[in-house]
Design a protein around this motif. Structure first.
Motif, mmCIF file in Angstrom:
data_model
loop_
_atom_site.group_PDB
_atom_site.id
_atom_site.type_symbol
_atom_site.label_atom_id
_atom_site.label_comp_id
_atom_site.label_asym_id
_atom_site.label_seq_id
_atom_site.Cartn_x
_atom_site.Cartn_y
_atom_site.Cartn_z
ATOM 1 N N VAL A 63 -1.222 -74.093 -17.639
ATOM 2 C CA VAL A 63 -2.317 -75.216 -17.587
ATOM 3 C C VAL A 63 -1.563 -76.435 -17.292
ATOM 4 C CG1 VAL A 63 -3.454 -76.779 -19.459
ATOM 5 C CG2 VAL A 63 -3.550 -74.263 -19.676
ATOM 6 N N ALA A 64 -0.490 -76.842 -17.123
ATOM 7 C CA ALA A 64 0.225 -78.066 -16.772
ATOM 8 C C ALA A 64 0.044 -78.321 -15.308
ATOM 9 C CB ALA A 64 1.705 -77.838 -17.049
ATOM 10 N N GLY A 65 -0.531 -77.184 -14.718
ATOM 11 C CA GLY A 65 -0.829 -77.665 -13.176
ATOM 12 C C GLY A 65 0.051 -76.592 -12.239
ATOM 13 N N CYS A 66 -0.087 -77.055 -11.155
ATOM 14 C CA CYS A 66 0.743 -76.314 -10.016
ATOM 15 C C CYS A 66 1.292 -77.495 -9.045
ATOM 16 C CB CYS A 66 -0.358 -75.529 -9.262
ATOM 17 S SG CYS A 66 0.287 -74.744 -7.635
ATOM 18 N N ASP A 67 2.299 -77.092 -8.152
ATOM 19 C CA ASP A 67 2.932 -78.190 -7.503
ATOM 20 C C ASP A 67 1.881 -78.582 -6.253
ATOM 21 O OD1 ASP A 67 5.086 -78.069 -9.082
ATOM 22 O OD2 ASP A 67 6.314 -76.519 -7.782
ATOM 23 N N GLY A 68 1.155 -77.812 -6.111
ATOM 24 C CA GLY A 68 0.061 -78.157 -5.284
ATOM 25 C C GLY A 68 0.722 -78.382 -3.371
ATOM 26 N N PHE A 72 -6.008 -64.071 -21.435
ATOM 27 C CA PHE A 72 -6.980 -64.655 -20.680
ATOM 28 C C PHE A 72 -6.629 -65.622 -19.583
ATOM 29 C CE2 PHE A 72 -9.633 -68.471 -20.531
ATOM 30 C CZ PHE A 72 -10.822 -68.058 -20.105
ATOM 31 N N LYS A 73 -7.335 -65.478 -18.669
ATOM 32 C CA LYS A 73 -7.393 -66.490 -17.375
ATOM 33 C C LYS A 73 -8.574 -66.877 -16.931
ATOM 34 C CE LYS A 73 -3.431 -63.146 -16.079
ATOM 35 N NZ LYS A 73 -3.191 -62.224 -14.984
ATOM 36 N N TYR A 74 -8.312 -68.008 -16.176
ATOM 37 C CA TYR A 74 -9.513 -68.684 -15.526
ATOM 38 C C TYR A 74 -9.261 -68.803 -14.216
ATOM 39 C CZ TYR A 74 -7.882 -73.188 -17.295
ATOM 40 O OH TYR A 74 -7.270 -74.343 -17.425
ATOM 41 N N LEU A 75 -10.155 -69.115 -13.303
ATOM 42 C CA LEU A 75 -9.862 -69.517 -11.870
ATOM 43 C C LEU A 75 -10.833 -70.908 -11.361
ATOM 44 C CD1 LEU A 75 -10.503 -65.994 -12.220
ATOM 45 C CD2 LEU A 75 -10.139 -66.395 -9.501
ATOM 46 N N VAL A 76 -9.906 -71.478 -10.795
ATOM 47 C CA VAL A 76 -10.431 -72.854 -10.136
ATOM 48 C C VAL A 76 -10.066 -72.883 -8.750
ATOM 49 C CG1 VAL A 76 -9.959 -75.453 -10.003
ATOM 50 C CG2 VAL A 76 -9.658 -73.678 -12.435
ATOM 51 N N VAL A 115 -15.131 -74.103 -11.224
ATOM 52 C CA VAL A 115 -14.328 -73.440 -12.345
ATOM 53 C C VAL A 115 -15.151 -72.234 -12.809
ATOM 54 C CG1 VAL A 115 -13.575 -73.789 -14.640
ATOM 55 C CG2 VAL A 115 -13.497 -75.504 -12.856
ATOM 56 N N TYR A 116 -14.650 -71.186 -12.664
ATOM 57 C CA TYR A 116 -15.014 -69.825 -12.989
ATOM 58 C C TYR A 116 -14.176 -69.207 -14.280
ATOM 59 C CZ TYR A 116 -16.742 -65.068 -12.065
ATOM 60 O OH TYR A 116 -17.604 -63.958 -12.482
ATOM 61 N N ILE A 117 -14.969 -69.157 -15.361
ATOM 62 C CA ILE A 117 -14.367 -68.744 -16.608
ATOM 63 C C ILE A 117 -14.809 -67.174 -16.818
ATOM 64 C CG2 ILE A 117 -14.451 -69.143 -19.179
ATOM 65 C CD1 ILE A 117 -15.635 -71.807 -18.625
ATOM 66 N N PRO A 118 -13.882 -66.438 -16.848
ATOM 67 C CA PRO A 118 -14.086 -64.916 -16.900
ATOM 68 C C PRO A 118 -14.393 -64.505 -18.617
ATOM 69 C CG PRO A 118 -12.100 -65.169 -15.805
ATOM 70 C CD PRO A 118 -12.427 -66.754 -16.314
ATOM 71 N N TYR A 119 -14.697 -63.319 -18.584
ATOM 72 C CA TYR A 119 -15.189 -63.030 -19.866
ATOM 73 C C TYR A 119 -14.538 -61.672 -20.271
ATOM 74 C CZ TYR A 119 -19.092 -61.061 -22.940
ATOM 75 O OH TYR A 119 -19.742 -60.562 -24.206
ATOM 76 N N CYS A 120 -14.002 -61.525 -21.341
ATOM 77 C CA CYS A 120 -13.348 -60.348 -21.884
ATOM 78 C C CYS A 120 -13.300 -60.184 -23.552
ATOM 79 C CB CYS A 120 -11.814 -60.235 -21.459
ATOM 80 S SG CYS A 120 -10.937 -61.765 -22.066
ATOM 81 N N ALA A 139 -10.591 -73.663 -21.295
ATOM 82 C CA ALA A 139 -10.790 -73.864 -19.904
ATOM 83 C C ALA A 139 -11.622 -75.151 -19.658
ATOM 84 C CB ALA A 139 -11.838 -72.609 -19.186
ATOM 85 N N LEU A 140 -12.591 -75.719 -20.608
ATOM 86 C CA LEU A 140 -13.149 -76.931 -20.482
ATOM 87 C C LEU A 140 -12.093 -78.080 -20.724
ATOM 88 C CD1 LEU A 140 -16.619 -76.371 -22.109
ATOM 89 C CD2 LEU A 140 -15.828 -76.299 -19.757
ATOM 90 N N ASP A 141 -11.127 -77.917 -21.642
ATOM 91 C CA ASP A 141 -10.142 -78.963 -21.716
ATOM 92 C C ASP A 141 -9.531 -79.352 -20.502
ATOM 93 O OD1 ASP A 141 -10.693 -79.085 -24.513
ATOM 94 O OD2 ASP A 141 -9.140 -78.156 -25.163
ATOM 95 N N TRP A 142 -9.092 -78.264 -19.807
ATOM 96 C CA TRP A 142 -8.595 -78.423 -18.244
ATOM 97 C C TRP A 142 -9.634 -78.951 -17.514
ATOM 98 C CZ3 TRP A 142 -9.401 -77.999 -13.167
ATOM 99 C CH2 TRP A 142 -8.259 -77.875 -12.463
ATOM 100 N N VAL A 143 -10.841 -78.899 -17.482
ATOM 101 C CA VAL A 143 -11.749 -79.550 -16.629
ATOM 102 C C VAL A 143 -12.003 -80.816 -17.161
ATOM 103 C CG1 VAL A 143 -14.361 -79.561 -16.376
ATOM 104 C CG2 VAL A 143 -13.186 -77.407 -16.125
ATOM 105 N N TYR A 144 -12.077 -81.281 -18.386
ATOM 106 C CA TYR A 144 -12.027 -82.533 -18.709
ATOM 107 C C TYR A 144 -11.016 -83.468 -18.200
ATOM 108 C CZ TYR A 144 -15.716 -80.719 -21.956
ATOM 109 O OH TYR A 144 -16.597 -80.214 -22.560
ATOM 110 N N ALA A 145 -9.664 -82.797 -18.362
ATOM 111 C CA ALA A 145 -8.606 -83.723 -18.089
ATOM 112 C C ALA A 145 -8.564 -83.673 -16.462
ATOM 113 C CB ALA A 145 -7.421 -83.010 -18.629
ATOM 114 N N ASN A 146 -8.977 -82.870 -15.739
ATOM 115 C CA ASN A 146 -8.588 -82.814 -14.114
ATOM 116 C C ASN A 146 -9.917 -83.147 -13.346
ATOM 117 O OD1 ASN A 146 -5.758 -81.829 -13.903
ATOM 118 N ND2 ASN A 146 -6.700 -80.594 -15.556
ATOM 119 N N VAL A 147 -10.977 -83.147 -14.068
ATOM 120 C CA VAL A 147 -12.248 -83.537 -13.153
ATOM 121 C C VAL A 147 -12.818 -84.688 -14.033
ATOM 122 C CG1 VAL A 147 -14.353 -82.809 -11.944
ATOM 123 C CG2 VAL A 147 -12.563 -81.254 -12.556
#
Length: 365
Positions: free
Chosen positions: A20-25, A65-69, A129-134, A167-175
Motif C-alpha cells: 500500500v505504501a506504493g511503488c517506486d514508479g 486480498f489484492k486490488y488493481l490500479v 481502480v478495480y476491486i476484486p471479489y473473494c 482499497a478506498l483508503d488508498w484511493v482517498y490518499a492517492n486521488v
C-alpha cells in the motif's frame, strides 16, 4: 464453473506487485531536472498495477486480498467492483460448490471497458481502480461465519467491506480531487457499486458521481433476507448518515436507490439488466424464489418503482439472457429499442442524462 462467467479482471501484464505504501514508479533518470514530482496514482507505472494491502484484508478461505490500479491521463476515476456469486449457508459455502469467487484471480481481459484503444470507450483515459471479489458477501460483509456443525462445518471470512475500505483508503490518499467518478460493477459488484457509491460521494463532495449497476437488480426472497443475509453482518458498511435510511427495508434494493437519490439529487444512479438474465435467475432460485418469469416480473417492477420515485435514476433493459456487459466485446454493440448502450452510457456520464431504455416487447430468448 458458474462464477467464472460473472466477471473478469482486465489485462495487466506485466504486473507491479506493490505494498500500500506504493511503488517506486518511473525512475529518477526518466525525469528531467525541472520535471515536477509525480505523486499519488500518477507515480505508478502505466498499465495495471497490483496492490496487496495486507492487514485485516482477506479472501473467504484466508488467501490474500489484492486490488488493481491503472493510472489514466485525465482527472477522472473509475471505481469498479468485481462480481462472482455469493454464499450464505453450509450448502452454498462448502469448498467445491463453486457458487462464488474464492480467491483474487488474474484472468487477462482487454475487451469491453478494458479496451483502452477503442475510441468509443467513454473511460479509455480515466484512472481505474478495480476491486476484486473473494468473500461471497456482495462486498458488504464484515464477519467470520461458521456454517454447519462437526466435520461438515465450513468457516468463511465474509470480509468484503474490510477489503473495500482498504482499497478506498488508498484511493482517498492517492486521488485527492477527481472531477468525475464512475462507480460500477457487474453481478455481485453491482451491489458493491450502489452501496459504496454513497461513501465515495460523501468523501468527494465536489466531484460528479455516476453509479452504474451491471446485472444486479437485487431481486431476493424475504426468507433469504431474514434468515441468510444477516450472516454477512453488513451493518458497518451502511450509509447511516443518510436521513431515513433503515436497514430493515433492504429486502427491496430499490429502497437504497431511493434513499441515495433523495440525499444526493445531483448524483446519477443507474442499472443495466437483460430481460431473462440467466445468472440472476439462478441465484433467485437458489434463494427459494420462483422461475424466470417471476424474476423478470419482479426486476421490471423494481426498476419501475425506482424510476417513479427517483428522478436521477435511469435504466437500460436489453434483450436476451446474458449476464454482465461491461467486460464483453458486445459492450460496444448491444442495443435496446434502437439505442446503443455505449452511446447511452456516454451520455449518462458525460452529457445530459438520457431517457431510460426498456425492451418491453422482449420475451425469453
Amino acid at each position: 464453473m458458474r462464477f467464472k462467467a460473472l466477471a473478469f479482471l482486465p489485462s495487466h501484464l506485466p504486473l507491479c506487485l506493490l505494498a500500500v505504501a506504493g511503488c517506486d514508479g518511473p525512475s529518477a533518470k526518466d525525469e528531467g531536472p525541472t520535471s515536477p514530482p509525480r505523486a499519488g496514482i500518477l507515480s505508478l507505472p502505466s498499465g495495471w498495477n497490483t496492490l496487496e494491502p495486507g492487514g485485516e484484508t482477506t479472501c473467504a478461505r484466508g488467501d490474500p486480498f489484492k486490488y488493481l490500479v491503472r493510472p489514466g491521463t485525465v482527472n477522472r476515476l473509475v471505481v469498479e467492483f468485481r462480481g462472482g456469486g455469493a454464499c450464505w449457508s453450509a450448502a452454498t459455502c462448502a469448498p467445491g460448490v463453486e457458487l462464488f469467487q474464492e480467491t483474487v484471480s488474474e484472468d487477462p481481459m482487454t475487451t469491453g471497458i478494458y479496451d483502452h484503444e477503442n475510441p468509443d470507450n467513454p473511460f479509455r483515459d480515466w484512472h481505474h481502480v478495480y476491486i476484486p471479489y473473494c468473500t461471497g458477501d456482495i462486498h458488504w460483509g464484515d464477519h467470520v461465519a461458521t456454517y454447519g456443525e462437526g466435520s461438515s462445518a465450513v468457516t468463511v471470512r465474509h470480509k468484503g467491506a474490510v477489503n473495500v475500505r482498504a482499497a478506498l483508503d488508498w484511493v482517498y490518499a492517492n486521488v485527492p480531487a477527481p472531477e468525475k467518478i464512475f462507480v460500477t460493477g457487474c453481478s455481485a459488484g453491482a451491489y458493491g457499486s450502489i452501496l459504496w457509491s454513497a461513501h465515495l460521494r460523501e468523501h468527494y463532495k465536489d466531484a460528479s458521481v455516476v453509479q452504474f449497476a451491471d446485472s444486479g437488480a437485487g431481486i431476493i426472497t424475504e426468507a433469504f433476507f431474514e434468515d441468510s443475509f444477516p450472516s454477512w453482518k453488513p451493518e458497518g458498511a451502511y450509509p447511516t448518515w443518510i436521513p431515513g435510511f433503515d436497514p430493515a427495508e433492504l429486502a427491496k434494493l430499490f429502497v437504497l436507490y431511493e434513499k441515495l437519490g433523495a440525499h444526493y439529487p445531483e448524483m446519477r444512479l443507474s442499472q443495466y439488466n437483460t430481460v431473462q438474465d440467466d445468472d440472476q435467475i439462478f441465484f433467485f432460485n437458489a434463494m427459494g424464489g420462483g422461475g424466470a418469469e417471476a424474476w423478470s416480473d419482479a426486476m421490471r417492477a423494481s426498476i419501475a418503482h425506482i424510476e417513479a420515485s427517483t428522478p436521477s435514476f435511469r435504466s437500460f433493459l436489453a434483450p436476451g439472457s446474458a449476464h454482465c456487459i461491461l467486460w464483453r466485446p458486445e459492450f460496444y454493440s448491444v442495443e435496446s429499442g434502437g439505442t446503443r448502450l455505449v452511446r447511452w452510457l456516454d451520455a449518462l456520464v458525460n452529457g445530459e442524462p438520457p431517457q431510460s431504455v426498456a425492451c418491453d416487447s422482449c420475451g425469453p430468448p
